[in-house]
Design a protein around this motif. Structure first.
Motif, PDB file in Angstrom:
ATOM      1  N   MET A  61       2.583  10.866  -1.426  1.00 16.49           N
ATOM      2  CA  MET A  61       2.230   9.550  -0.912  1.00 16.49           C
ATOM      3  C   MET A  61       3.467   8.794  -0.438  1.00 16.49           C
ATOM      4  O   MET A  61       3.468   8.195   0.648  1.00 16.49           O
ATOM      5  CB  MET A  61       1.527   8.753  -2.007  1.00 16.49           C
ATOM      6  CG  MET A  61       1.137   7.358  -1.584  1.00 16.49           C
ATOM      7  SD  MET A  61       0.669   6.362  -2.996  1.00 16.49           S
ATOM      8  CE  MET A  61       2.262   6.100  -3.741  1.00 16.49           C
ATOM      9  N   ALA A  62       4.517   8.836  -1.261  1.00 18.54           N
ATOM     10  CA  ALA A  62       5.744   8.134  -0.888  1.00 18.54           C
ATOM     11  C   ALA A  62       6.286   8.688   0.426  1.00 18.54           C
ATOM     12  O   ALA A  62       6.719   7.939   1.304  1.00 18.54           O
ATOM     13  CB  ALA A  62       6.773   8.270  -2.005  1.00 18.54           C
ATOM     14  N   ARG A 102       7.809  -1.446   2.441  1.00 17.10           N
ATOM     15  CA  ARG A 102       7.537  -1.121   3.847  1.00 17.10           C
ATOM     16  C   ARG A 102       6.088  -1.467   4.187  1.00 17.10           C
ATOM     17  O   ARG A 102       5.702  -1.445   5.340  1.00 17.10           O
ATOM     18  CB  ARG A 102       7.781   0.375   4.101  1.00 17.10           C
ATOM     19  CG  ARG A 102       9.245   0.734   4.178  1.00 17.10           C
ATOM     20  CD  ARG A 102       9.426   2.232   4.180  1.00 17.10           C
ATOM     21  NE  ARG A 102       8.828   2.888   5.333  1.00 17.10           N
ATOM     22  CZ  ARG A 102       9.415   3.008   6.514  1.00 17.10           C
ATOM     23  NH1 ARG A 102      10.619   2.515   6.695  1.00 17.10           N
ATOM     24  NH2 ARG A 102       8.826   3.630   7.492  1.00 17.10           N
ATOM     25  N   PHE A 106       2.943   4.159  -8.149  1.00 19.89           N
ATOM     26  CA  PHE A 106       4.270   4.474  -8.693  1.00 19.89           C
ATOM     27  C   PHE A 106       4.298   4.250 -10.206  1.00 19.89           C
ATOM     28  O   PHE A 106       4.941   5.003 -10.945  1.00 19.89           O
ATOM     29  CB  PHE A 106       5.351   3.631  -8.010  1.00 19.89           C
ATOM     30  CG  PHE A 106       5.784   4.195  -6.692  1.00 19.89           C
ATOM     31  CD1 PHE A 106       6.148   5.528  -6.587  1.00 19.89           C
ATOM     32  CD2 PHE A 106       5.839   3.408  -5.565  1.00 19.89           C
ATOM     33  CE1 PHE A 106       6.543   6.059  -5.376  1.00 19.89           C
ATOM     34  CE2 PHE A 106       6.238   3.921  -4.340  1.00 19.89           C
ATOM     35  CZ  PHE A 106       6.580   5.252  -4.249  1.00 19.89           C
ATOM     36  N   ILE A 156      10.389   1.675  -0.862  1.00 22.29           N
ATOM     37  CA  ILE A 156       9.258   2.342  -0.194  1.00 22.29           C
ATOM     38  C   ILE A 156       8.058   1.406  -0.145  1.00 22.29           C
ATOM     39  O   ILE A 156       7.411   1.257   0.897  1.00 22.29           O
ATOM     40  CB  ILE A 156       8.901   3.658  -0.922  1.00 22.29           C
ATOM     41  CG1 ILE A 156      10.077   4.637  -0.837  1.00 22.29           C
ATOM     42  CG2 ILE A 156       7.648   4.276  -0.325  1.00 22.29           C
ATOM     43  CD1 ILE A 156       9.924   5.856  -1.698  1.00 22.29           C
ATOM     44  N   TYR A 208       2.095  11.711  -5.907  1.00 22.30           N
ATOM     45  CA  TYR A 208       2.739  10.414  -5.689  1.00 22.30           C
ATOM     46  C   TYR A 208       3.959  10.573  -4.786  1.00 22.30           C
ATOM     47  O   TYR A 208       4.255   9.714  -3.961  1.00 22.30           O
ATOM     48  CB  TYR A 208       3.120   9.776  -7.022  1.00 22.30           C
ATOM     49  CG  TYR A 208       1.930   9.579  -7.905  1.00 22.30           C
ATOM     50  CD1 TYR A 208       1.002   8.583  -7.619  1.00 22.30           C
ATOM     51  CD2 TYR A 208       1.691  10.408  -8.982  1.00 22.30           C
ATOM     52  CE1 TYR A 208      -0.123   8.411  -8.397  1.00 22.30           C
ATOM     53  CE2 TYR A 208       0.574  10.243  -9.775  1.00 22.30           C
ATOM     54  CZ  TYR A 208      -0.330   9.239  -9.479  1.00 22.30           C
ATOM     55  OH  TYR A 208      -1.445   9.089 -10.240  1.00 22.30           O
ATOM     56  N   LEU A 242       4.165   7.530   3.348  1.00 19.59           N
ATOM     57  CA  LEU A 242       4.393   6.115   3.633  1.00 19.59           C
ATOM     58  C   LEU A 242       5.744   5.875   4.257  1.00 19.59           C
ATOM     59  O   LEU A 242       5.929   4.953   5.044  1.00 19.59           O
ATOM     60  CB  LEU A 242       4.294   5.305   2.356  1.00 19.59           C
ATOM     61  CG  LEU A 242       2.871   5.071   1.930  1.00 19.59           C
ATOM     62  CD1 LEU A 242       2.865   4.319   0.646  1.00 19.59           C
ATOM     63  CD2 LEU A 242       2.148   4.293   2.994  1.00 19.59           C
ATOM     64  N   PHE A 243       6.698   6.709   3.863  1.00 17.04           N
ATOM     65  CA  PHE A 243       8.033   6.494   4.390  1.00 17.04           C
ATOM     66  C   PHE A 243       8.026   6.682   5.902  1.00 17.04           C
ATOM     67  O   PHE A 243       8.677   5.935   6.628  1.00 17.04           O
ATOM     68  CB  PHE A 243       9.016   7.465   3.733  1.00 17.04           C
ATOM     69  CG  PHE A 243      10.440   7.108   4.008  1.00 17.04           C
ATOM     70  CD1 PHE A 243      11.050   6.077   3.308  1.00 17.04           C
ATOM     71  CD2 PHE A 243      11.157   7.758   4.991  1.00 17.04           C
ATOM     72  CE1 PHE A 243      12.341   5.722   3.570  1.00 17.04           C
ATOM     73  CE2 PHE A 243      12.461   7.403   5.270  1.00 17.04           C
ATOM     74  CZ  PHE A 243      13.058   6.382   4.550  1.00 17.04           C
ATOM     75  N   PHE A 244       7.252   7.666   6.361  1.00 19.43           N
ATOM     76  CA  PHE A 244       7.230   7.928   7.795  1.00 19.43           C
ATOM     77  C   PHE A 244       6.124   7.151   8.506  1.00 19.43           C
ATOM     78  O   PHE A 244       6.268   6.772   9.647  1.00 19.43           O
ATOM     79  CB  PHE A 244       7.094   9.430   8.048  1.00 19.43           C
ATOM     80  CG  PHE A 244       8.299  10.203   7.572  1.00 19.43           C
ATOM     81  CD1 PHE A 244       9.500  10.102   8.257  1.00 19.43           C
ATOM     82  CD2 PHE A 244       8.244  10.983   6.437  1.00 19.43           C
ATOM     83  CE1 PHE A 244      10.622  10.780   7.821  1.00 19.43           C
ATOM     84  CE2 PHE A 244       9.365  11.662   5.989  1.00 19.43           C
ATOM     85  CZ  PHE A 244      10.557  11.561   6.681  1.00 19.43           C
TER      86      PHE A 244
END
Lengths: 308, 340
Positions: free
Chosen positions: A289-290, B133, B146, B130, A286, A293-295
């Motif tokens: 994944m975060a 986005r 999450f 997050i 996870y 996704l952030f980039f």
């Protein structure tokens, strides 16, 4: 240490291959139909139950598998006809609710039909045993079969998506479904095809793991969430992204659980390291994944380009 | 829209009228319906003791607690148009705040509630920033992931019970007094939280903040064009909803005197969504009705068969395929047509 790493890496790849089989169909369903399908995990479960039942009936796993696949395809088509067909035009919330209801129905349904107790499928004689790796190291042959079958399916899918007419429509549909429809393609038939095929792939994954996992109600739920992670990392609608992300998730999850505590032991005392490692390991994918996704908010290989 | 009116909208000096969209239940009807529900709940304990069924109060407390959680989800789902599939994680975090503090000897409900709100707000801030986005199916899947992350964290946290959960030694106290020890005081405390949360969220959704949030739901591009940053408003709503759900978790832990990771499972999140949609989202009173209807339905179906979830699933699918707008939609159709 290297031997352990090799074994766990192979396990990770095998896990990733399974995730890919489930994710490949689902990412196309998301990408082409813009349909959020929570019930894809139960299709995996139903595939496992079909394999268990037909293996018990015929007494042969391969024969059972051969019957389970068309059965899973048929099951997917029936679901499409009864429920999913009516959801394409709805908003995501309606789709979430209806497919959540479908999970309840199917999880409870298999309990009624097959009972709540786990079923087990023996590994077929032909595929049992181990094969030697390096030195004294052995690896179960059946897991190698799963990896090979998954890779063969991936190659088949790649050929289908990139080198056939249907594949061209699939790619076009993932980029802009209304335009494909406007150009005279029967998009409903394409949707039905994708859904049935996706159901069969998920069923195939379920059938393949039936001999190494216990077949029980709810077994698809955990897989569903991991599949979501795979699709989000890979990019919705991209089969290539699903493959890369599935292998990545499989490796990170499997290696993290084994080596997380070992790595942490280098910086803290053993008991704290194993506790922290055990707590952090399930969260790794996870966090991965975060970070992705952030980039890259639309995943590694977004089908609709950077704008989507 | 002319340039003049959009200037007014930016400055926030829009006359404070009832929202144009939405029918009876979005305006004064919502407050009336809520008042009726709260009044009915308030007289429940005397009735329960009169008919000699004290367990009724326990059931009602559970319903009120889930109504608070559903209410908070409505801010995200109904007003913010964010389909969050990880809302149960906040309820669970709130419940764990009580259990973990209590296991360290901190029993004061105010401290526990503050810790729960703080932890949930922080978790919502990070995961919301997050998740926001992304859009559409991505957002649903990410919030779900999450939520699962929080779930697995608690499952593997063996110091606090892990998969088996944690039993509370006693309910929370207030300044050292065991005011929540009885079922009836706990019920009234929960009802008070529900009523305050309803009033607070009603004021919030009718304020400028709420109008921007609704505007973002209707047309995010236009809101951006007239100078708002939807992200900030959506994230704020997400954090508020998370904190309120954490408060529901504090009450839930006290009601059950037990916490477990099962509170945070994705099925629970799904059930919260069902409550909101069943009741009618974007109405505030709807989700309260939805929570009541859902939990009563659950208990009622369980009377008939161990396979009651099958009935629930069939009902859900039929509801989506053949109706729109849930209970509140039905009430609106019933009463809305009578008006000019």
């Amino acid at each position: 240490m290297f031997n352990l790493f090799l074994l766990q890496a192979l396990n990770g790849v095998q896990f990733g291959i399974l995730l890919f089989l489930v994710a490949a169909g689902l990412t196309l369903i998301f990408g082409i139909m813009d349909l959020i399908n929570l019930a894809h995990g139960v299709l995996y479960m139903v595939g496992a139950y079909f394999a268990a039942t037909f293996t018990a009936l015929t007494g042969d796993f391969l024969l059972g598998l051969a019957i389970a696949l068309p059965a899973a395809l048929l099951f997917g088509l029936v679901l499409e006809f009864l429920i999913f067909r009516h959801l394409y035009e709805r908003d995501h919330l309606d789709q979430v609710l209806a497919t959540f209801g479908l999970i309840l129905i199917l999880n409870e349904g298999v309990k009624i039909v097959w009972g709540a107790a786990p079923m087990s499928v023996p590994i077929p004689e032909l595929l049992s045993g181990s094969i030697p790796l390096i030195g004294p190291l052995q690896y179960p042959f059946y897991r190698v079969v799963i990896i090979t079958a998954g890779l063969a399916t991936a190659v088949g899918l790649w050929l289908l998506v990139n080198h056939t007419r249907v594949g061209m429509l699939l790619r076009a549909g993932a980029v802009n479904a209304p335009m494909v429809s406007a150009l005279g393609v029967d998009i409903r038939r394409l949707f039905m095809l994708v859904f049935g095929f996706g159901a069969m792939l998920a069923g195939f994954a379920g059938a393949m793991v039936a001999p190494i996992l216990s077949v029980e109600p709810g077994m698809g739920d955990g897989v569903l969430i991991l599949t979501f992670v795979v699709i989000v990392i890979g990019g919705v609608g991209s089969v290539r992204g699903a493959f890369v992300a599935a292998i990545l998730v499989g490796l990170v999850d499997t290696l993290g659980r084994t080596f997380g505590p070992i790595v942490l032991r280098a910086v803290m005392d053993p008991s704290a390291a194993s506790q922290t490692g055990r707590t952090l390991a399930p969260m790794l994918i996870y966090i991965l994944m975060a970070a992705v996704l952030f980039f890259r908010p639309s995943g590694l290989f977004p089908a609709k380009g950077a704008a989507a | 829209m002319s340039a003049g009116t959009s200037d007014v909208a930016i400055s926030g000096a829009v006359p404070d009228v009832a929202p144009r969209r939405g029918g009876v239940l979005a305006g004064r009807g919502s407050a009336l319906a809520a008042a009726l529900i709260f009044a009915a709940l308030a007289v429940l304990p005397p009735i329960a003791s009169a008919i000699g069924d004290p367990f009724l109060v326990v059931t009602a407390t559970r319903i009120v607690v889930f109504a608070i959680a559903a209410l908070s989800l409505d801010l995200v789902l109904g007003y913010g148009a964010m389909v969050s599939f990880g809302h149960a994680a906040f309820v669970g975090l709130g419940a764990y705040a009580v259990a973990i503090l209590s296991s360290h000897g901190i029993d004061d409900v105010l401290v526990q509630a503050l810790a729960a709100i703080g932890a949930c707000a922080l978790f919502a801030l990070v995961t919301g920033a997050i998740s926001l986005r992304t859009k559409g199916v991505y957002f649903i899947m990410i919030t779900l992931a999450f939520g699962q992350m929080a779930y697995f964290f608690m499952v593997s946290l063996s110091a606090y019970g892990g998969d088996d959960g944690l039993t509370l030694s006693a309910r929370s106290t207030l300044f050292g007094l065991p005011v929540l020890a009885g079922d009836i005081p706990l019920f009234y405390a929960s009802l008070a939280v529900l009523a305050l949360a309803f009033l607070g969220l009603r004021a919030l959704t009718l304020s400028r903040f709420g109008r921007v949030l609704r505007g973002t739901k209707e047309n995010p591009v236009r809101m951006q064009a007239i100078g708002f940053r939807p992200f900030a408003f959506q994230l704020t709503a997400y954090v508020i909803a998370g904190a309120l759900a954490g408060l529901a978790g504090v009450l839930l832990a006290n009601q059950a005197e037990f916490v477990s990771p099962a509170y945070m499972s994705w099925q629970r999140s799904g059930e919260l969504i069902v409550m909101v949609v069943l009741g009618g989202m974007g109405t505030l009173v709807g989700p309260i009705g939805g929570a009541i209807a859902f939990l009563l339905l659950e208990d009622w179906l369980a009377l008939f068969s161990e396979h009651w979830k099958l009935g629930l699933g069939v009902l859900l699918v039929l509801l989506v395929l053949f109706t729109r707008g849930g209970i509140a939609g039905g009430v609106e159709r019933l009463f809305g047509k009578a008006r000019p």
